[in-house]
Design an enzyme around this catalytic site. Structure first.
Site, short mmCIF file in Angstrom:
data_model
loop_
_atom_site.label_atom_id
_atom_site.label_comp_id
_atom_site.label_asym_id
_atom_site.label_seq_id
_atom_site.Cartn_x
_atom_site.Cartn_y
_atom_site.Cartn_z
N LYS A 1 35.22 26.01 11.56
CA LYS A 1 33.93 25.35 11.90
C LYS A 1 34.13 23.87 12.18
CE LYS A 1 32.80 24.53 7.10
NZ LYS A 1 31.93 24.71 5.98
N HIS B 1 76.52 7.15 -2.19
CA HIS B 1 76.32 5.90 -2.91
C HIS B 1 76.03 4.77 -1.92
CE1 HIS B 1 76.91 2.83 -5.94
NE2 HIS B 1 77.71 2.19 -5.12
N LYS C 1 48.13 9.40 2.42
CA LYS C 1 49.51 8.87 2.41
C LYS C 1 49.65 7.69 3.35
CE LYS C 1 49.43 11.24 -0.34
NZ LYS C 1 48.57 12.31 -0.90
N CYS D 1 43.99 18.87 4.63
CA CYS D 1 45.26 18.13 4.56
C CYS D 1 45.36 17.10 5.68
CB CYS D 1 46.41 19.13 4.63
SG CYS D 1 47.99 18.35 4.91
N ARG E 1 38.97 20.20 -7.42
CA ARG E 1 38.40 20.82 -6.22
C ARG E 1 38.08 22.28 -6.50
NH1 ARG E 1 38.64 17.91 -1.66
NH2 ARG E 1 38.93 19.68 -0.27
#
Ligand SMILES: Cc1cc2nc3c(=O)[nH]c(=O)nc-3n(C[C@H](O)[C@H](O)[C@H](O)COP(=O)(O)OP(=O)(O)OC[C@H]3O[C@@H](n4cnc5c(N)ncnc54)[C@H](O)[C@@H]3O)c2cc1C
Length: 455
Positions: A34, A432, A50, A41, A261
């Site tokens: 819809k 490293h 984010k 998301c 939610r």
């Protein structure tokens, strides 16, 4: 096309993943939504939040740059510009997703759908039928009884659209969404207080991680009260006033309600057509089948973790199940979780308490402190990687806290899901200087051969 092999109601993470995978498997697909393809998301959840968190990181870097000998002055946050950047990210991904769905010949129907028979969904007076029906209508932001969402009292939906940085905010709920918004607003200069009724922030995480996040938030000047329940809230033209059950009163410019939610399943004909639900959640077995043959449910409407990648996995799983590929079930406990606040929290598998409940004393735990990790020192972050393993057995849980540790979840979930032993990982090489080395170091230590750590 009004009939298909797979008829999907809801085009969020779960629904569209199911559509894409079904189409790959040469099944005909009708996908109904819809609203905009991509769901919570893409438009109101993971991606926009984010983007805000990234802008927050940039603000923190500017503010703290002197620590690294770089002179900058943070003049302020231009919220309309931040929103423009965020909307640009969403728009590009949305365009890409629309292109994907089109290129796989999925029939996309825009409109509100209702299940009118076990194999039929009606949209704007037209009936669409499917040999298989997949329910994927997602979730909505809940409030608590008596607390109306309006004006200065808002959920993440409205908070994402603010075009200014509030001077002060009260965040009701110290779960994932609450701590992420608290992190953004603090970085943008607001005075933030989180109210969490349970004894800890991010209460679903290993308790040592919750405590480390609380220490870090205290250091950042983010206020929080734990273990005291919310009683009521009122609002005026200038702000909100919140009363706690212990009588304490707090005031701020805004109140964000982040109390979880609920399943988006009301008035969609599910129960009318015999689909079993429990407090609104669609009941499914481990293969995501409902009690009605041919009807499946995926994503946030099924009880369990509410995460986009769980939705993707559910969608793919159901497509493969329909195609007869007999996909492997993944338990919720082994789904990776990341909370993108500063510092980040990431975990997969059992926490220490769960492992001790399952295996008694036959559990080994090791915490590698990021203090010994070169890259973390370069970034100036604190935290740890905690391993939980069965004695003489595989690693069953990995729990992390520290800036950017979310990026380590990929290896962590391989280790847990492939049931690797500490010795297996200890023989592998971690580059490293990366934060990823901390993952290697933790496994070296648990395998009895610590390198940059005390035995
Ligand atoms: C603020 C916030 C931040 C989040 N951050 C993250 C994160 O960082 N990482 C993460 O993994 N998860 C995150 N999530 C959770 C994630 O967004 C959800 O888990 C995911 O979107 C669930 O997907 P879904 O397909 O089940 O439902 P949804 O994405 O909600 O999609 C459901 C779709 O169904 C449609 N629909 C509903 N009813 C009907 C109807 N009757 N007819 C037609 N269409 C209908 C809706 O329009 C919607 O598009 C976040 C959520 C929020 C709110």
């Amino acid at each position: 096309m009004t009939s298909a092999d797979v008829l999907i109601l809801g085009g969020g993470s779960g629904g569209y993943a199911c559509a894409l995978r079904s189409a790959e498997l040469r099944l005909s697909v009708i996908l109904i939504d819809k609203d905009k393809l991509g769901g919570t998301c893409l438009h109101r959840g993971c991606i926009p939040t984010k983007a805000l968190l990234h802008a927050a990181e940039v603000a923190d870097s500017s503010r703290e740059s002197e620590n690294f000998g770089v002179k900058t002055t943070l003049e302020g946050i231009d919220m309309p510009k931040v929103n423009e950047y965020r909307d640009g990210v969403v728009a590009r991904l949305y365009k890409g997703l629309q292109g994907l769905v089109k290129s796989r010949n999925v029939t996309f129907i825009e409109g509100e759908g209702k299940l009118v028979a076990p194999n039929t969904v009606e949209v704007n007076g037209v009936n669409y039928t499917g040999k298989n029906v997949v329910l994927a209508t997602g979730s909505y932001a809940k409030s608590i009884p008596g607390l109306e969402i309006s004006g200065r009292i808002m959920t993440s939906d409205q908070a994402l659209n603010l075009d200014y940085v509030p001077a002060s905010v009260i965040v009701l709920g110290g779960g994932v969404i609450g701590v992420e918004f608290a992190s953004v607003w603090k970085s943008f200069g607001a005075d933030v207080t989180i109210l969490e009724g349970l004894p800890h922030l991010v209460p679903n995480e290993d308790i040592s991680v919750s405590k480390a996040l609380e220490r870090a938030y205290r250091k950042r000047g983010i206020n929080f009260t734990l273990g005291t329940k919310f009683a009521s809230a009122t609002q005026s033209d200038t702000g909100v006033e919140v009363t706690l059950e212990d009588g304490k009163i707090l005031s701020a410019e805004l109140l964000l309600v982040a109390v979880g939610r609920g399943p988006n399943t009301a008035n969609m004909g599910f129960e009318d057509n015999g689909v079993a639900t429990e407090r609104g959640w669609v009941v499914v077995n481990e293969r995501l089948a409902t009690n009605i043959p041919g009807i499946f449910a995926v994503g946030d409407i099924t009880p369990g973790l509410q995460l986009a990648h769980r939705g993707f996995q559910h969608g793919i799983f159901v497509a493969e199940e329909i195609a007869g590929l007999n996909p492997v079930v993944i338990a919720d406990i082994n789904i990776p979780k990341v909370t993108y606040c500063e510092p980040e929290v990431a975990s997969v598998g059992m926490n220490e308490e769960e492992a001790r409940a399952a295996f008694g004393d036959e559990v080994n735990v090791y915490e590698y402190n990021l203090g010994g990790n070169g890259k973390s020192q370069i970034l100036g972050t604190a935290g740890f990687i905690k391993l939980v393993a069965q004695k003489d057995g595989p690693v069953v849980g990995i729990h992390m806290v520290g800036s950017r540790v979310g990026e380590q979840i990929g290896e962590a979930q391989l280790i847990v899901n492939w049931e690797a032993y500490p010795e297996d990982v200890a023989t592998l090489i971690h580059a490293h200087p990366t934060q990823n080395e901390a993952m290697g170091e933790a496994h070296l230590a648990l395998a009895g051969k610590p390198l940059h750590a005390h035995a």
